[in-house]
Structures are given as structure tokens and as C-alpha cells.
Design a protein around this motif. Sequence first.
Motif, short mmCIF file in Angstrom:
data_model
loop_
_atom_site.label_atom_id
_atom_site.label_comp_id
_atom_site.label_asym_id
_atom_site.label_seq_id
_atom_site.Cartn_x
_atom_site.Cartn_y
_atom_site.Cartn_z
N UNK A 195 0.84 -1.20 0.00
CA UNK A 195 0.00 0.00 0.00
C UNK A 195 0.87 1.25 0.00
N UNK A 196 0.48 2.24 -0.79
CA UNK A 196 1.21 3.51 -0.84
C UNK A 196 0.24 4.68 -0.75
N UNK A 197 0.68 5.71 -0.05
CA UNK A 197 -0.06 6.97 -0.01
C UNK A 197 0.57 7.90 -1.04
N UNK A 198 -0.25 8.45 -1.92
CA UNK A 198 0.26 9.25 -3.03
C UNK A 198 -0.16 10.72 -2.90
N UNK A 199 0.79 11.60 -3.17
CA UNK A 199 0.53 13.04 -3.08
C UNK A 199 0.61 13.73 -4.43
N UNK A 200 1.13 13.02 -5.44
CA UNK A 200 1.27 13.61 -6.77
C UNK A 200 1.39 12.50 -7.81
N UNK A 201 1.49 12.90 -9.08
CA UNK A 201 1.52 11.92 -10.16
C UNK A 201 2.78 11.04 -10.11
N UNK A 202 3.89 11.61 -9.74
CA UNK A 202 5.13 10.83 -9.68
C UNK A 202 5.02 9.69 -8.66
N UNK A 203 4.51 10.01 -7.49
CA UNK A 203 4.37 8.96 -6.46
C UNK A 203 3.26 7.98 -6.84
N UNK A 204 2.27 8.44 -7.60
CA UNK A 204 1.20 7.57 -8.07
C UNK A 204 1.76 6.50 -9.01
N UNK A 205 2.63 6.90 -9.92
CA UNK A 205 3.23 5.95 -10.87
C UNK A 205 4.06 4.90 -10.14
N UNK A 206 4.82 5.33 -9.14
CA UNK A 206 5.64 4.40 -8.35
C UNK A 206 4.73 3.44 -7.58
N UNK A 207 3.64 3.96 -7.03
CA UNK A 207 2.72 3.14 -6.23
C UNK A 207 2.06 2.07 -7.08
N UNK A 208 1.69 2.40 -8.32
CA UNK A 208 1.08 1.41 -9.21
C UNK A 208 2.05 0.27 -9.47
N UNK A 209 3.31 0.61 -9.75
CA UNK A 209 4.30 -0.44 -10.03
C UNK A 209 4.48 -1.35 -8.82
N UNK A 210 4.52 -0.76 -7.64
CA UNK A 210 4.70 -1.58 -6.43
C UNK A 210 3.48 -2.47 -6.18
N UNK A 211 2.27 -1.90 -6.29
CA UNK A 211 1.06 -2.67 -6.02
C UNK A 211 0.91 -3.83 -7.00
N UNK A 212 1.29 -3.62 -8.26
CA UNK A 212 1.16 -4.69 -9.25
C UNK A 212 2.19 -5.80 -9.05
N UNK A 213 3.16 -5.60 -8.17
CA UNK A 213 4.07 -6.69 -7.83
C UNK A 213 3.37 -7.76 -7.00
N UNK A 214 2.27 -7.37 -6.35
CA UNK A 214 1.57 -8.27 -5.43
C UNK A 214 0.23 -8.77 -5.96
N UNK A 215 -0.28 -8.19 -7.03
CA UNK A 215 -1.57 -8.60 -7.56
C UNK A 215 -1.72 -8.12 -8.99
N UNK A 216 -2.65 -8.72 -9.71
CA UNK A 216 -2.93 -8.28 -11.09
C UNK A 216 -3.98 -7.18 -11.11
N UNK A 217 -4.54 -6.87 -9.95
CA UNK A 217 -5.58 -5.86 -9.85
C UNK A 217 -5.25 -4.90 -8.71
N UNK A 218 -5.45 -3.62 -8.93
CA UNK A 218 -5.23 -2.65 -7.85
C UNK A 218 -6.49 -1.81 -7.67
N UNK A 219 -6.61 -1.28 -6.47
CA UNK A 219 -7.69 -0.36 -6.17
C UNK A 219 -7.07 0.94 -5.69
N UNK A 220 -7.67 2.04 -6.10
CA UNK A 220 -7.21 3.37 -5.67
C UNK A 220 -8.37 4.04 -4.95
N UNK A 221 -8.11 4.51 -3.74
CA UNK A 221 -9.16 5.11 -2.91
C UNK A 221 -8.82 6.55 -2.58
#
Length: 363
Positions: A195-221
Motif C-alpha cells: 500500500x502507498x499513499x500518493x501526493x502527486x503523479x510521480x508517487x502515483x506511478x511508483x505506487x502502481x508499479x509496487x502494487x502490481x508486484x503483489x496482484x494483477x488488480x489494484x484499487x485506488x481510494x
Amino acid sequence: MKIKLGLLYGGKSAEHQVSLQTAKAVIKALDLSKYEIHPIYISETGEWKRGTELLGPVEEVEKLKLTDGGDVVSPVSLNQEIFPTGLTNVKEESSIDVIFPLLHGPNGEDGTVQGLLELLNIPYVGNGVLASAAGMDKVVMKNVFAQAGIEQAKYVSYIRKEWEKAPEAAYDKIETELGYPCFVKPANLGSSVGISKCQDRASLAVAFREAFEYDRKVIVEEGIIGREVEIGVLGNDEPICSVVGEIIPKKDFYDYKAKYEDGDTGLVIPAEITEDEHNRIQEVAIKAFKALDCSGLVRADFFLTKDSKVLMNEVNTMPGFTPFSMFPLLWQEAGVSYPKLIETLVELAIERHEEKQKIKYTF
């Protein structure tokens, strides 16, 4: 006569170590005058091992891996009346009476093991196949809650191929519909793994890559400004609730390390809330429990905003039993001790199993 209780722990999941910690705590709390404790370990590669009956607490977590003894077994051998076994290290020749799955994450908490135990017709603690599967997948769970009219934070979800084809479009949608801060999570994982907390687009891109290491599906809240409160639910068809507790993270959010390693989190039990807020949290928790057709136990997590709005976050269908875990602490404050809580869960497992035996399977 003692109940032969099989503790099923470990698992092929990123939450393997969490499961071992949970197993250690449960073993220590079990009343040996009431239960025979039979350890069943699933390795990180999916190998099943069954050890000899435990006659006392296990001091070192690593010993739960049964490296000093135990037999590699087939999962179907758990019901020995149907599938006889020739184990060399296991004295008992009869079936285990009840299985307590102390598994977290995929391949354990997601309905897979529950389906196996259903096929073997063995009573087991906790939620069934449907509730476990739906509760594990945060997207499905939130869709069910939305259908039930349960208020929650805004969310969007993506599978890996969608994101890989148009990552910038995904980020555009998130910024438009959710804004910052937002949280990116693997859809099928718990314990704050990935899980990552994102404050901008750069951190959002990093968070997606990390989350997809653990699953084929991600949720953003969307990020919610509010207090994090939780309540325990216990029962089958007539569930009851514990007191409400509040989590006060000393870090940016309640991450894996704070939960399981350093205890770097403040817990307020019972939470300092109004009677009306408590009643509404309890009402929504039971509504969510029934919407997913839960049984045994869940921990229901909420956000409580400054204007007293109760927003459902998620339910955990197999909350941890570690020394830092909220679920047993909530029930302890409600007057249910840790050993009594375990005993109640075993009783609920037997009750549900007996209820299912009334179902007619021929026509």
C-alpha cells in the motif's frame, strides 16, 4: 473428550510471517485441557507438513515451520476417515475435529482453503468460501457494499493490462475523480502490504508499479480526513459487536511495520466517541457482515469524519491474533478474554457445520 483442533498456518502468501506470529499467539492461549493441538504448516512454496501434537506453547516462531519433524502430507489427508494416511510422526489415526485456518492473504484467506475444507466436510473456524473470496478482493467487497447502500470513500480499480496500455489515462482519471492524497493498494492482499499513499503523479506511478508486484488488480481510494476506528463482529446468523477502538498511527498511515514489527501505533480502546456514533458503527458493521454472508468473525474498519459521518473502509475476514492485533483487544475490553474468544470461534465453527449437515443434496 478433547477437541482435536488443527491449526493451519503459514501459507503461500506475502503475509506468511504474519500467519506464523498469529499461530504462535493462538497456541499460547489454547486450553490444553480442552484441546489437542495439531500443527499443520503450509510453506511459502505451498508444501503441506503436519507435525505431532503440541503439548505446550512454541517459543520460537521458526519452529512452527516443523523443520525438526513432521510429515509432508496431502491436504486431503486432513479428513482421515475418507483418506487414510500412513504418517510416521503423527500418533492420531482419526480425523481432526475442527480446523482453525490462521492464514492471511491469498491462498488462505481468500476462500481457496475454505473450499478445500468444505469438500472434505471438516468444520473450520471463520468465514466460508463466498465471504472469504469477496472479503479478500477489495474491489468486489466495495461493489457489494455499494449495492447494500453502505456509504464509503470513492474508489477506482485497474487490472495490470489496462494500466500498461494507458497509464497516463489512469492517472488522469484518478486526479479528476479522487484527487490527492489517495491510496493505491493491491486488491487481494492485507496487512498493509504493497500500500502507498500518493501526493502527486510521480508517487502515483511508483505506487502502481509496487502494487502490481503483489496482484494483477489494484484499487485506488480517495484519502479521507477522519479518525480510523474498528469494531469486532462475532457470530453466525445472529452476530454481535465488540466495543469500538481507534487507531492513531504515529506515522503517515497504519503500515505493515507499525502493525507487526515495532508496534508504533497508538490504540485507544474503547474509542472516545458518542453513543450515537458507536450505535451507527455497530449497525453498519452488522449490515456489512450480512451483505457478504459472513460467519464466525470479521473486523470492520471505518473512517469517522469531523462531522460524525461513518464511512466503511473494509472488513477483514481473518483478522490477526498477534499481541498487537486489534480484534482480540476489542473483545477483551468487551469482556471476552483471548482464550474465551478462541473457544467461542471453535463453537461457532461446529454450529455452522452442523447447520450445513441439514441441507439436502439429493432430489
